[in-house]
Design a protein around this motif. Sequence first.
Motif, PDB file in Angstrom:
ATOM      1  N   TRP A  16       2.523  -4.810  12.653  1.00  0.00           N
ATOM      2  CA  TRP A  16       2.866  -3.418  12.370  1.00  0.00           C
ATOM      3  C   TRP A  16       4.343  -3.141  12.600  1.00  0.00           C
ATOM      4  CZ3 TRP A  16      -0.375  -1.968   9.168  1.00  0.00           C
ATOM      5  CH2 TRP A  16      -1.698  -2.388   9.253  1.00  0.00           C
ATOM      6  N   PHE A  17       4.936  -3.778  13.594  1.00  0.00           N
ATOM      7  CA  PHE A  17       6.367  -3.607  13.830  1.00  0.00           C
ATOM      8  C   PHE A  17       7.161  -4.119  12.632  1.00  0.00           C
ATOM      9  CE2 PHE A  17      10.415  -5.387  15.351  1.00  0.00           C
ATOM     10  CZ  PHE A  17      11.021  -4.213  15.798  1.00  0.00           C
ATOM     11  N   PHE A  18       6.859  -5.331  12.158  1.00  0.00           N
ATOM     12  CA  PHE A  18       7.587  -5.901  11.028  1.00  0.00           C
ATOM     13  C   PHE A  18       7.297  -5.134   9.740  1.00  0.00           C
ATOM     14  CE2 PHE A  18       7.398 -10.085  13.525  1.00  0.00           C
ATOM     15  CZ  PHE A  18       8.590  -9.794  14.172  1.00  0.00           C
ATOM     16  N   THR A  19       6.099  -4.591   9.614  1.00  0.00           N
ATOM     17  CA  THR A  19       5.774  -3.760   8.463  1.00  0.00           C
ATOM     18  C   THR A  19       6.637  -2.509   8.451  1.00  0.00           C
ATOM     19  OG1 THR A  19       3.496  -4.575   8.397  1.00  0.00           O
ATOM     20  CG2 THR A  19       3.923  -2.445   7.338  1.00  0.00           C
ATOM     21  N   ILE A  20       6.739  -1.846   9.589  1.00  0.00           N
ATOM     22  CA  ILE A  20       7.546  -0.620   9.684  1.00  0.00           C
ATOM     23  C   ILE A  20       9.029  -0.933   9.458  1.00  0.00           C
ATOM     24  CG2 ILE A  20       8.345   1.176  11.287  1.00  0.00           C
ATOM     25  CD1 ILE A  20       5.443   1.067  12.464  1.00  0.00           C
ATOM     26  N   VAL A  21       9.515  -2.014  10.056  1.00  0.00           N
ATOM     27  CA  VAL A  21      10.914  -2.399   9.862  1.00  0.00           C
ATOM     28  C   VAL A  21      11.184  -2.690   8.384  1.00  0.00           C
ATOM     29  CG1 VAL A  21      12.629  -4.196  10.345  1.00  0.00           C
ATOM     30  CG2 VAL A  21      11.291  -3.224  12.209  1.00  0.00           C
ATOM     31  N   LYS A  58      26.680  -6.055  -9.857  1.00  0.00           N
ATOM     32  CA  LYS A  58      26.419  -7.159  -8.922  1.00  0.00           C
ATOM     33  C   LYS A  58      25.791  -6.631  -7.633  1.00  0.00           C
ATOM     34  CE  LYS A  58      29.557 -10.379  -8.490  1.00  0.00           C
ATOM     35  NZ  LYS A  58      30.748 -11.128  -8.023  1.00  0.00           N
ATOM     36  N   ILE A  59      26.282  -5.503  -7.162  1.00  0.00           N
ATOM     37  CA  ILE A  59      25.728  -4.900  -5.950  1.00  0.00           C
ATOM     38  C   ILE A  59      24.308  -4.404  -6.208  1.00  0.00           C
ATOM     39  CG2 ILE A  59      25.953  -2.966  -4.330  1.00  0.00           C
ATOM     40  CD1 ILE A  59      27.867  -5.268  -3.827  1.00  0.00           C
ATOM     41  N   CYS A  60      24.093  -3.788  -7.355  1.00  0.00           N
ATOM     42  CA  CYS A  60      22.747  -3.318  -7.691  1.00  0.00           C
ATOM     43  C   CYS A  60      21.761  -4.481  -7.750  1.00  0.00           C
ATOM     44  CB  CYS A  60      22.757  -2.570  -9.024  1.00  0.00           C
ATOM     45  SG  CYS A  60      23.552  -0.958  -8.947  1.00  0.00           S
ATOM     46  N   ILE A  61      22.170  -5.583  -8.349  1.00  0.00           N
ATOM     47  CA  ILE A  61      21.301  -6.761  -8.417  1.00  0.00           C
ATOM     48  C   ILE A  61      21.022  -7.284  -7.011  1.00  0.00           C
ATOM     49  CG2 ILE A  61      21.166  -9.164  -9.191  1.00  0.00           C
ATOM     50  CD1 ILE A  61      22.803  -8.276 -11.666  1.00  0.00           C
ATOM     51  N   ALA A  62      22.043  -7.323  -6.166  1.00  0.00           N
ATOM     52  CA  ALA A  62      21.856  -7.796  -4.788  1.00  0.00           C
ATOM     53  C   ALA A  62      20.833  -6.927  -4.068  1.00  0.00           C
ATOM     54  CB  ALA A  62      23.191  -7.791  -4.038  1.00  0.00           C
ATOM     55  N   TYR A  63      20.975  -5.613  -4.178  1.00  0.00           N
ATOM     56  CA  TYR A  63      20.023  -4.705  -3.528  1.00  0.00           C
ATOM     57  C   TYR A  63      18.610  -4.911  -4.063  1.00  0.00           C
ATOM     58  CZ  TYR A  63      23.923  -2.046  -1.507  1.00  0.00           C
ATOM     59  OH  TYR A  63      25.026  -1.661  -0.804  1.00  0.00           O
ATOM     60  N   ILE A  64      18.502  -5.025  -5.381  1.00  0.00           N
ATOM     61  CA  ILE A  64      17.178  -5.219  -6.000  1.00  0.00           C
ATOM     62  C   ILE A  64      16.549  -6.530  -5.520  1.00  0.00           C
ATOM     63  CG2 ILE A  64      16.025  -5.732  -8.188  1.00  0.00           C
ATOM     64  CD1 ILE A  64      16.500  -2.744  -7.733  1.00  0.00           C
ATOM     65  N   LEU A  65      17.346  -7.596  -5.416  1.00  0.00           N
ATOM     66  CA  LEU A  65      16.819  -8.877  -4.940  1.00  0.00           C
ATOM     67  C   LEU A  65      16.313  -8.768  -3.504  1.00  0.00           C
ATOM     68  CD1 LEU A  65      19.462 -11.332  -6.433  1.00  0.00           C
ATOM     69  CD2 LEU A  65      17.049 -11.148  -7.096  1.00  0.00           C
ATOM     70  N   ILE A  66      17.080  -8.118  -2.645  1.00  0.00           N
ATOM     71  CA  ILE A  66      16.667  -7.962  -1.252  1.00  0.00           C
ATOM     72  C   ILE A  66      15.420  -7.083  -1.161  1.00  0.00           C
ATOM     73  CG2 ILE A  66      17.345  -7.072   1.014  1.00  0.00           C
ATOM     74  CD1 ILE A  66      20.277  -7.787   0.188  1.00  0.00           C
ATOM     75  N   ILE A  67      15.418  -5.985  -1.891  1.00  0.00           N
ATOM     76  CA  ILE A  67      14.263  -5.078  -1.887  1.00  0.00           C
ATOM     77  C   ILE A  67      13.023  -5.795  -2.407  1.00  0.00           C
ATOM     78  CG2 ILE A  67      13.289  -3.018  -2.984  1.00  0.00           C
ATOM     79  CD1 ILE A  67      16.213  -1.851  -2.851  1.00  0.00           C
ATOM     80  N   SER A  68      13.177  -6.565  -3.481  1.00  0.00           N
ATOM     81  CA  SER A  68      12.037  -7.294  -4.063  1.00  0.00           C
ATOM     82  C   SER A  68      11.447  -8.285  -3.072  1.00  0.00           C
ATOM     83  CB  SER A  68      12.479  -8.049  -5.318  1.00  0.00           C
ATOM     84  OG  SER A  68      13.012  -7.172  -6.258  1.00  0.00           O
ATOM     85  N   GLY A  69      12.314  -9.040  -2.415  1.00  0.00           N
ATOM     86  CA  GLY A  69      11.836  -9.995  -1.412  1.00  0.00           C
ATOM     87  C   GLY A  69      11.152  -9.307  -0.258  1.00  0.00           C
ATOM     88  N   ALA A  70      11.753  -8.217   0.196  1.00  0.00           N
ATOM     89  CA  ALA A  70      11.145  -7.468   1.305  1.00  0.00           C
ATOM     90  C   ALA A  70       9.779  -6.919   0.887  1.00  0.00           C
ATOM     91  CB  ALA A  70      12.070  -6.331   1.736  1.00  0.00           C
ATOM     92  N   LEU A  71       9.673  -6.427  -0.338  1.00  0.00           N
ATOM     93  CA  LEU A  71       8.374  -5.915  -0.816  1.00  0.00           C
ATOM     94  C   LEU A  71       7.346  -7.031  -0.954  1.00  0.00           C
ATOM     95  CD1 LEU A  71       9.448  -3.288  -3.502  1.00  0.00           C
ATOM     96  CD2 LEU A  71       8.117  -2.849  -1.430  1.00  0.00           C
ATOM     97  N   GLY A  72       7.770  -8.182  -1.457  1.00  0.00           N
ATOM     98  CA  GLY A  72       6.842  -9.315  -1.588  1.00  0.00           C
ATOM     99  C   GLY A  72       6.259  -9.719  -0.252  1.00  0.00           C
ATOM    100  N   ASN A  73       7.106  -9.814   0.764  1.00  0.00           N
ATOM    101  CA  ASN A  73       6.622 -10.172   2.094  1.00  0.00           C
ATOM    102  C   ASN A  73       5.877  -9.024   2.761  1.00  0.00           C
ATOM    103  OD1 ASN A  73       7.516 -12.819   2.005  1.00  0.00           O
ATOM    104  ND2 ASN A  73       9.493 -12.335   2.905  1.00  0.00           N
ATOM    105  N   LEU A  74       6.289  -7.796   2.473  1.00  0.00           N
ATOM    106  CA  LEU A  74       5.596  -6.624   3.022  1.00  0.00           C
ATOM    107  C   LEU A  74       4.159  -6.556   2.506  1.00  0.00           C
ATOM    108  CD1 LEU A  74       5.648  -3.930   4.611  1.00  0.00           C
ATOM    109  CD2 LEU A  74       6.458  -2.850   2.502  1.00  0.00           C
ATOM    110  N   ILE A  75       3.971  -6.846   1.239  1.00  0.00           N
ATOM    111  CA  ILE A  75       2.619  -6.848   0.652  1.00  0.00           C
ATOM    112  C   ILE A  75       1.741  -7.851   1.398  1.00  0.00           C
ATOM    113  CG2 ILE A  75       1.291  -7.475  -1.408  1.00  0.00           C
ATOM    114  CD1 ILE A  75       3.714  -6.272  -3.031  1.00  0.00           C
TER     115      ILE A  75
END
Length: 155
Positions: A70-75, A95-112
């Motif tokens: 739950w801690f890692f989920t909230i973080v 380039k910055i938008c792509i970087a943000y999207i890549l980080i967000i996508s990875g975080a969402l994949g692991n969050l799921i």
Amino acid sequence: MKKIIKLICLSWLWLSFVIIFIDIAIKQTIMKNMYLHETYQLTSFLNIFYCHNYGIAFSFLDDGKIWQRWFFTIVSIIVIIFLLVISYYDYLNNKICIAYILIISGALGNLIDRFYYGFVIDFIDFHIKNSHFPTFNIADCSIVIGVILLMLKYK
């Protein structure tokens, strides 16, 4: 005009869906076709090794305690929201938008994974002889590539 420019980052959302889809599809295939801790050798330096990661960042804090889930989920949720807000204001640089999207996508994949299973499914095992790099997944690759792009931008 300003609203149209701000939509540039939103126009990269398709990339997020592609990364998350690939990440989930591969993880599901691994889970259905391999036993936990089973290894399938692809090359002399790359294996598919199915494992569960209860921690973060290459199994750091991987002792399987319930508070961690739950801690890692909230973080993760906080980081995703933070990056979405930042990307909204840093919209002029693709380039910055792509970087943000890549980080967000990875975080969402692991969050799921963390939300649904209580752990993250890892399977990519690079090694040189008997020295193994920590096992990771497609979402982790997405995060690392995004962070590298950010570092190149802000160096």
